[in-house]
Design a protein around this motif. Structure first.
Motif, PDB file in Angstrom:
ATOM      1  N   ALA A  26     -18.469  67.295 -45.617  1.00 31.20           N
ATOM      2  CA  ALA A  26     -18.705  68.374 -46.589  1.00 31.20           C
ATOM      3  C   ALA A  26     -20.155  68.364 -47.074  1.00 31.20           C
ATOM      4  CB  ALA A  26     -17.743  68.233 -47.765  1.00 31.20           C
ATOM      5  N   ARG A  27     -20.723  67.180 -47.278  1.00 29.22           N
ATOM      6  CA  ARG A  27     -22.117  67.091 -47.711  1.00 29.22           C
ATOM      7  C   ARG A  27     -23.075  67.585 -46.631  1.00 29.22           C
ATOM      8  NH1 ARG A  27     -23.376  64.224 -52.369  1.00 29.22           N
ATOM      9  NH2 ARG A  27     -25.437  65.111 -51.914  1.00 29.22           N
ATOM     10  N   LEU A  28     -22.659  67.462 -45.373  1.00 32.71           N
ATOM     11  CA  LEU A  28     -23.475  67.942 -44.252  1.00 32.71           C
ATOM     12  C   LEU A  28     -23.196  69.409 -43.932  1.00 32.71           C
ATOM     13  CD1 LEU A  28     -23.181  64.835 -41.877  1.00 32.71           C
ATOM     14  CD2 LEU A  28     -25.187  65.527 -43.214  1.00 32.71           C
ATOM     15  N   LYS A  29     -22.452  70.085 -44.832  1.00 34.80           N
ATOM     16  CA  LYS A  29     -22.104  71.503 -44.663  1.00 34.80           C
ATOM     17  C   LYS A  29     -21.188  71.735 -43.460  1.00 34.80           C
ATOM     18  CE  LYS A  29     -24.837  72.412 -48.089  1.00 34.80           C
ATOM     19  NZ  LYS A  29     -24.284  72.699 -49.435  1.00 34.80           N
ATOM     20  N   LEU A  30     -20.395  70.702 -43.105  1.00 32.93           N
ATOM     21  CA  LEU A  30     -19.404  70.831 -42.048  1.00 32.93           C
ATOM     22  C   LEU A  30     -18.019  70.879 -42.681  1.00 32.93           C
ATOM     23  CD1 LEU A  30     -20.748  68.148 -39.521  1.00 32.93           C
ATOM     24  CD2 LEU A  30     -20.893  70.634 -39.276  1.00 32.93           C
ATOM     25  N   PRO A  31     -17.015  71.435 -41.968  1.00 29.78           N
ATOM     26  CA  PRO A  31     -15.651  71.419 -42.517  1.00 29.78           C
ATOM     27  C   PRO A  31     -15.151  69.988 -42.708  1.00 29.78           C
ATOM     28  CG  PRO A  31     -15.822  72.926 -40.641  1.00 29.78           C
ATOM     29  CD  PRO A  31     -17.086  72.127 -40.673  1.00 29.78           C
ATOM     30  N   ALA A  32     -14.446  69.726 -43.798  1.00 27.30           N
ATOM     31  CA  ALA A  32     -13.880  68.393 -44.041  1.00 27.30           C
ATOM     32  C   ALA A  32     -12.936  67.993 -42.919  1.00 27.30           C
ATOM     33  CB  ALA A  32     -13.155  68.370 -45.385  1.00 27.30           C
ATOM     34  N   LEU A  33     -12.366  69.005 -42.258  1.00 28.13           N
ATOM     35  CA  LEU A  33     -11.465  68.768 -41.143  1.00 28.13           C
ATOM     36  C   LEU A  33     -12.110  67.912 -40.053  1.00 28.13           C
ATOM     37  CD1 LEU A  33      -8.820  69.514 -39.709  1.00 28.13           C
ATOM     38  CD2 LEU A  33      -9.899  71.626 -38.975  1.00 28.13           C
ATOM     39  N   VAL A  34     -13.386  68.092 -39.827  1.00 35.15           N
ATOM     40  CA  VAL A  34     -14.102  67.297 -38.820  1.00 35.15           C
ATOM     41  C   VAL A  34     -14.059  65.816 -39.204  1.00 35.15           C
ATOM     42  CG1 VAL A  34     -16.337  66.888 -37.731  1.00 35.15           C
ATOM     43  CG2 VAL A  34     -15.597  69.227 -38.211  1.00 35.15           C
ATOM     44  N   GLY A  35     -14.219  65.526 -40.484  1.00 35.28           N
ATOM     45  CA  GLY A  35     -14.146  64.144 -40.948  1.00 35.28           C
ATOM     46  C   GLY A  35     -12.781  63.537 -40.745  1.00 35.28           C
ATOM     47  N   TYR A  36     -11.734  64.330 -40.979  1.00 37.77           N
ATOM     48  CA  TYR A  36     -10.369  63.816 -40.792  1.00 37.77           C
ATOM     49  C   TYR A  36     -10.125  63.449 -39.320  1.00 37.77           C
ATOM     50  CZ  TYR A  36      -9.840  66.414 -45.198  1.00 37.77           C
ATOM     51  OH  TYR A  36      -9.994  66.908 -46.472  1.00 37.77           O
ATOM     52  N   LEU A  37     -10.586  64.302 -38.412  1.00 40.96           N
ATOM     53  CA  LEU A  37     -10.401  64.032 -36.985  1.00 40.96           C
ATOM     54  C   LEU A  37     -11.178  62.786 -36.548  1.00 40.96           C
ATOM     55  CD1 LEU A  37     -10.684  67.718 -35.727  1.00 40.96           C
ATOM     56  CD2 LEU A  37      -8.622  66.326 -35.676  1.00 40.96           C
ATOM     57  N   LEU A  38     -12.400  62.656 -37.045  1.00 35.98           N
ATOM     58  CA  LEU A  38     -13.202  61.477 -36.701  1.00 35.98           C
ATOM     59  C   LEU A  38     -12.565  60.200 -37.253  1.00 35.98           C
ATOM     60  CD1 LEU A  38     -16.851  62.783 -37.205  1.00 35.98           C
ATOM     61  CD2 LEU A  38     -15.681  62.269 -35.049  1.00 35.98           C
ATOM     62  N   ALA A  39     -11.931  60.304 -38.423  1.00 38.71           N
ATOM     63  CA  ALA A  39     -11.230  59.141 -38.981  1.00 38.71           C
ATOM     64  C   ALA A  39     -10.136  58.683 -38.027  1.00 38.71           C
ATOM     65  CB  ALA A  39     -10.642  59.495 -40.347  1.00 38.71           C
ATOM     66  N   GLY A  40      -9.422  59.645 -37.427  1.00 36.99           N
ATOM     67  CA  GLY A  40      -8.387  59.292 -36.464  1.00 36.99           C
ATOM     68  C   GLY A  40      -8.955  58.639 -35.220  1.00 36.99           C
ATOM     69  N   VAL A  41     -10.099  59.134 -34.750  1.00 36.11           N
ATOM     70  CA  VAL A  41     -10.732  58.533 -33.561  1.00 36.11           C
ATOM     71  C   VAL A  41     -11.112  57.083 -33.849  1.00 36.11           C
ATOM     72  CG1 VAL A  41     -12.725  58.645 -32.020  1.00 36.11           C
ATOM     73  CG2 VAL A  41     -11.576  60.758 -32.725  1.00 36.11           C
ATOM     74  N   ILE A  42     -11.646  56.829 -35.042  1.00 33.39           N
ATOM     75  CA  ILE A  42     -12.117  55.480 -35.387  1.00 33.39           C
ATOM     76  C   ILE A  42     -10.973  54.482 -35.465  1.00 33.39           C
ATOM     77  CG2 ILE A  42     -13.164  54.122 -37.255  1.00 33.39           C
ATOM     78  CD1 ILE A  42     -14.979  56.534 -37.789  1.00 33.39           C
ATOM     79  N   ILE A  43      -9.819  54.892 -36.027  1.00 37.71           N
ATOM     80  CA  ILE A  43      -8.693  53.951 -36.165  1.00 37.71           C
ATOM     81  C   ILE A  43      -7.710  54.076 -35.000  1.00 37.71           C
ATOM     82  CG2 ILE A  43      -8.873  53.932 -38.673  1.00 37.71           C
ATOM     83  CD1 ILE A  43      -6.445  55.749 -38.815  1.00 37.71           C
TER      84      ILE A  43
END
Length: 573
Positions: A26-43
Motif C-alpha cells: 500500500a505504501r508503494l501505491k500497489l494493491p494490498a492484495l499483492v502483499g497477501y499473495l507474496l506472503a503466501g509465496v514466502i511461507i
C-alpha cells in the motif's frame, strides 16, 4: 509448548506476514492484495525457510470463499440474477467456449493430449468470484448494473464448473486418463437432480425458515448470538450443500445469503459478518500464494506469457465483444472484461482433479497457478484502466461509438410517446429496489416519469408495460437528452453511485439549469460531498429511503403524502 499447534501457527504467520507485506504494498501505491499473495509465496513449500501447513491454509481459504459468497448472496437477489440472464447466461457460455478453445489450442501445440488440453483450457476460462467481489466492492459498483452483470456472469461460470467437476471423472477414460468406470449419463442425471433438489429446497423452504430464524435470534438483543447465527447459517448451509447435494461450498454459501436476504435484518447480517469475511479473504489469497512455484517463471517463461495472454487478453477481449454484441454500452463491456481478466479457486480445483485423473501434466498445474498469481495481482490495474480506456476509445474509435449507442431502438423514446412524458415529467435514474418503489408511487399519483436504466432487459420489460424508458448510463448527456431532461420538472437519482451521480448532476444542470434534483446516498461522507456541490435534496439511508424520496417528490408536485421523510437540502447553483 511441547505439543504441535499447526492451526495457530498457520493463522498467526499468514495474517502477520500478510499485514506487513500488505502495508508495504500500500505504501508503494500497489494493491494490498499483492502483499497477501507474496506472503503466501514466502511461507509456501517452494521457498526456503518456514513452511506453513498448506492443508490447513486451504481449509481456512475455503471458509473465506464461503463467507464471501454468502455476502454476495445477501446483496444479490434471484430477481437480480434473472434480470441479467439474457446477457449473463449466453455470454458466460460463449466466453467459456472461446477461452477453452484458446487454452486447448496452446496446450495441443505443446504436445499435450486431448484430455490435458481440455482441462487446461477450462481452467483458464473461469474467473475467481472472490477476486471479482473484492474489486467491485473496492470501487463501490457491486450493486450497480455492471456489477450485477459481472457477478451473474461468474455465477453462471461457477455452475458450469460444478457440472464439469462432476462429469470429468466419468469422461476421464474417454479422454486418455484414468477411467472411473462410471456411467456418464447416470452421473449427469444424478448431478442435475441433486442441484435441482438443493435449489428447490432453498427457494421453497429456506426462504421462509432462515429469515424467521434470524428474526427470532434478533429478538434476543444479543449481538454475539446474531453474529453466530449469520456465520453458522453461511458455513452450515454451504457444508450441507456440498455433502448432501454435491454443490460447491461457494454456491451453497451463495444460496444461503440469497435466502437470508429475504429477512429485514439482511443489511445488519452483512455488516456483522464483514470483519470475518475480510480476515478469511486474506487467508484465501495467502493460500493461493503458497501453491505457487516461482521457478516456473525461469523454467518456462514463454509458456507463462502464453497463459497470461489468454487470461488477461484473450478471454477479456472475447467477453467485451460479446457484451457489445448484446448492445450494452462500452463501459459495461470494459467492466465485464476487467472482471474476467483473472482465474481463481475453481481453476485450482479443476487443475488438481485433472492431475489426479492422469489428464493434466504436473507442469500444467504449475502454469495455471502462475497465471492465477500474476493475473490476480494485476487485476486491480485492469480495473483502473477502464475509465481512461473508455475516455480514449470514444473520440478515437468510430466503431466503439457506433456500437455504444447508434441504431439502438431502446436508446431513445419511441415517436409515439405521449407529450406528458416529454415536458414537466420526472426523469427517474435507476429501476432497482428504490427506483421501483418510487415509480409505483409516481404512477399511483398520476405523475408522468421517464426511466433511465442501464439494464436492457429491464427497459424492454418496462416498455412492454407502457412505461417510458431509455437504456444507457445517465451520466452521459446523450442519455439525459433522450429522456428529455431539458424540459423535465425533476431529476430523481435512485442509484448509489457517487462518481456517476456527480456527472449526472453536472450534465443535467448544463441541459436544464433550473431543474430540481433529488439524490440518494448511503454514507454521510458522500452526502457531505454532494452538499458541497449543491446537489439538491439528498436522502441518506436504506430502509425508509424510497418512502422518504417518494414523499418529497409528491410534495413538490402538489400531492398530499404522509410518506415524506427528512432530506438534506443544499442550495441550487
Amino acid at each position: 509448548m511441547t505439543h504441535s499447534i499447526p492451526l495457530i501457527t498457520t493463522i498467526s504467520t499468514a495474517l502477520g506476514l500478510a499485514l506487513i507485506l500488505g502495508f508495504a504494498a500500500a505504501r508503494l501505491k500497489l494493491p494490498a492484495l499483492v502483499g497477501y499473495l507474496l506472503a503466501g509465496v514466502i511461507i509456501g513449500p517452494f521457498t526456503p525457510g518456514f513452511v506453513a501447513d498448506s492443508n490447513i491454509a486451504g481449509e481456512l481459504a475455503e471458509i473465506g470463499v464461503m463467507l464471501l459468497m454468502f455476502g454476495v448472496g445477501l446483496h444479490f437477489s434471484l430477481r437480480d440474477l434473472l434480470e441479467v440472464r439474457k446477457i449473463a447466461l449466453p455470454g458466460a457460455v460463449l466466453q467459456i467456449a472461446v477461452a477453452t478453445a484458446l487454452g486447448a489450442a496452446v496446450a495441443t501445440a505443446w504436445g499435450w493430449g486431448l484430455g490435458g488440453a481440455l482441462v487446461f483450457g477450462l481452467a483458464l476460462s473461469v474467473a475467481s468470484t472472490v477476486v471479482l467481489l473484492r474489486a467491485l466492492e473496492a470501487r463501490g459498483i457491486l450493486d450497480s448494473v455492471n456489477g450485477r452483470i459481472a457477478v451473474g456472469w461468474l455465477i453462471v461460470e461457477d455452475l458450469a464448473m460444478v457440472l464439469v467437476l462432476v462429469l470429468l471423472p466419468g469422461l476421464a477414460g474417454w479422454l486418455g486418463g484414468n477411467s472411473s468406470g462410471g456411467d456418464l449419463w447416470a452421473s449427469l442425471g444424478l448431478t442435475l437432480l441433486k442441484v435441482s433438489a438443493f435449489i428447490a429446497l432453498m427457494l421453497i423452504v429456506g426462504r421462509r425458515a432462515f429469515p424467521m430464524l434470524l428474526w427470532h435470534v434478533a429478538r434476543t438483543n444479543s449481538r454475539e448470538l446474531f453474529t453466530l447465527c449469520v456465520v453458522a447459517a453461511a458455513v452450515s448451509i454451504a457444508y450441507a450443500a456440498a455433502k448432501l447435494f454435491g454443490v460447491s461450498f461457494a454456491l451453497g454459501a451463495f444460496f444461503a445469503g440469497m435466502v437470508l436476504r429475504e429477512s429485514e435484518f439482511s443489511h445488519r447480517a452483512a455488516e456483522e459478518s464483514l470483519p470475518l469475511r475480510e480476515a478469511f479473504a486474506v487467508l484465501f489469497f495467502v493460500s493461493v500464494g503458497m501453491l505457487f512455484d516461482p521457478t516456473v517463471l525461469v523454467r518456462q517463461p514463454l509458456q507463462v506469457l502464453a497463459v497470461i495472454g489468454i487470461i488477461m487478453f484473450g478471454k477479456s477481449i472475447a467477453a467485451a465483444a460479446l457484451v457489445l454484441a448484446f448492445r450494452y454500452p462500452l463501459k459495461t463491456a470494459l467492466v465485464v472484461s476487467a472482471s474476467l481478466a483473472q482465474i481463481g479457486e475453481f481453476s485450482f480445483i479443476l487443475a488438481g482433479l485433472g492431475v489426479s485423473l492422469g489428464l493434466l501434466p504436473a507442469e500444467g498445474q504449475s502454469l495455471i497457478l502462475a497465471g492465477a498469481l500474476i493475473s490476480i495481482a494485476a487485476n486491480p490495474l485492469m480495473f483502473s484502466l477502464v475509465r481512461p480506456l473508455q475516455a480514449w476509445l470514444r473520440p478515437h474509435s468510430s466503431v466503439s461509438r457506433l456500437l455504444d449507442r447508434s441504431g439502438d431502438p431502446l436508446a431513445e423514446l419511441p415517436m409515439s410517446t405521449e407529450e406528458k412524458f416529454l415536458s414537466g415529467q420526472v426523469v427517474l435514474v435507476g429501476y432497482g429496489r428504490v427506483g421501483r418503489r418510487l415509480a409505483a408511487c409516481l404512477s399511483e399519483n398520476g405523475i408522468p416519469f421517464v426511466v433511465a436504466e442501464q439494464n436492457r432487459e429491464l427497459v424492454e420489460r418496462l416498455r412492454k408495460q407502457d412505461i417510458a424508458a431509455v437504456v444507457g448510463n445517465a451520466a452521459e448527456p446523450a442519455v439525459l437528452i433522450q429522456a428529455h431532461i431539458a424540459r423535465a420538472g425533476m431529476l430523481v437519482i435512485a442509484i448509489p453511485d457517487t462518481f456517476n451521480v456527480r456527472q449526472m448532476i453536472g450534465a443535467a444542470r448544463a441541459l436544464n439549469p433550473q431543474i430540481e434534483i433529488v439524490v440518494r446516498t448511503h454514507s454521510e461522507e458522500e452526502a457531505r460531498m454532494l452538499e458541497r456541490e449543491s446537489a439538491g435534496a439528498i436522502f441518506l439511508g436504506v430502509n425508509e429511503l424510497a418512502k422518504g424520496m417518494g414523499g418529497h417528490v409528491l410534495a413538490r408536485f402538489g400531492k398530499n403524502s404522509r410518506e415524506a421523510g427528512p432530506a438534506r437540502e443544499s442550495a441550487p447553483h
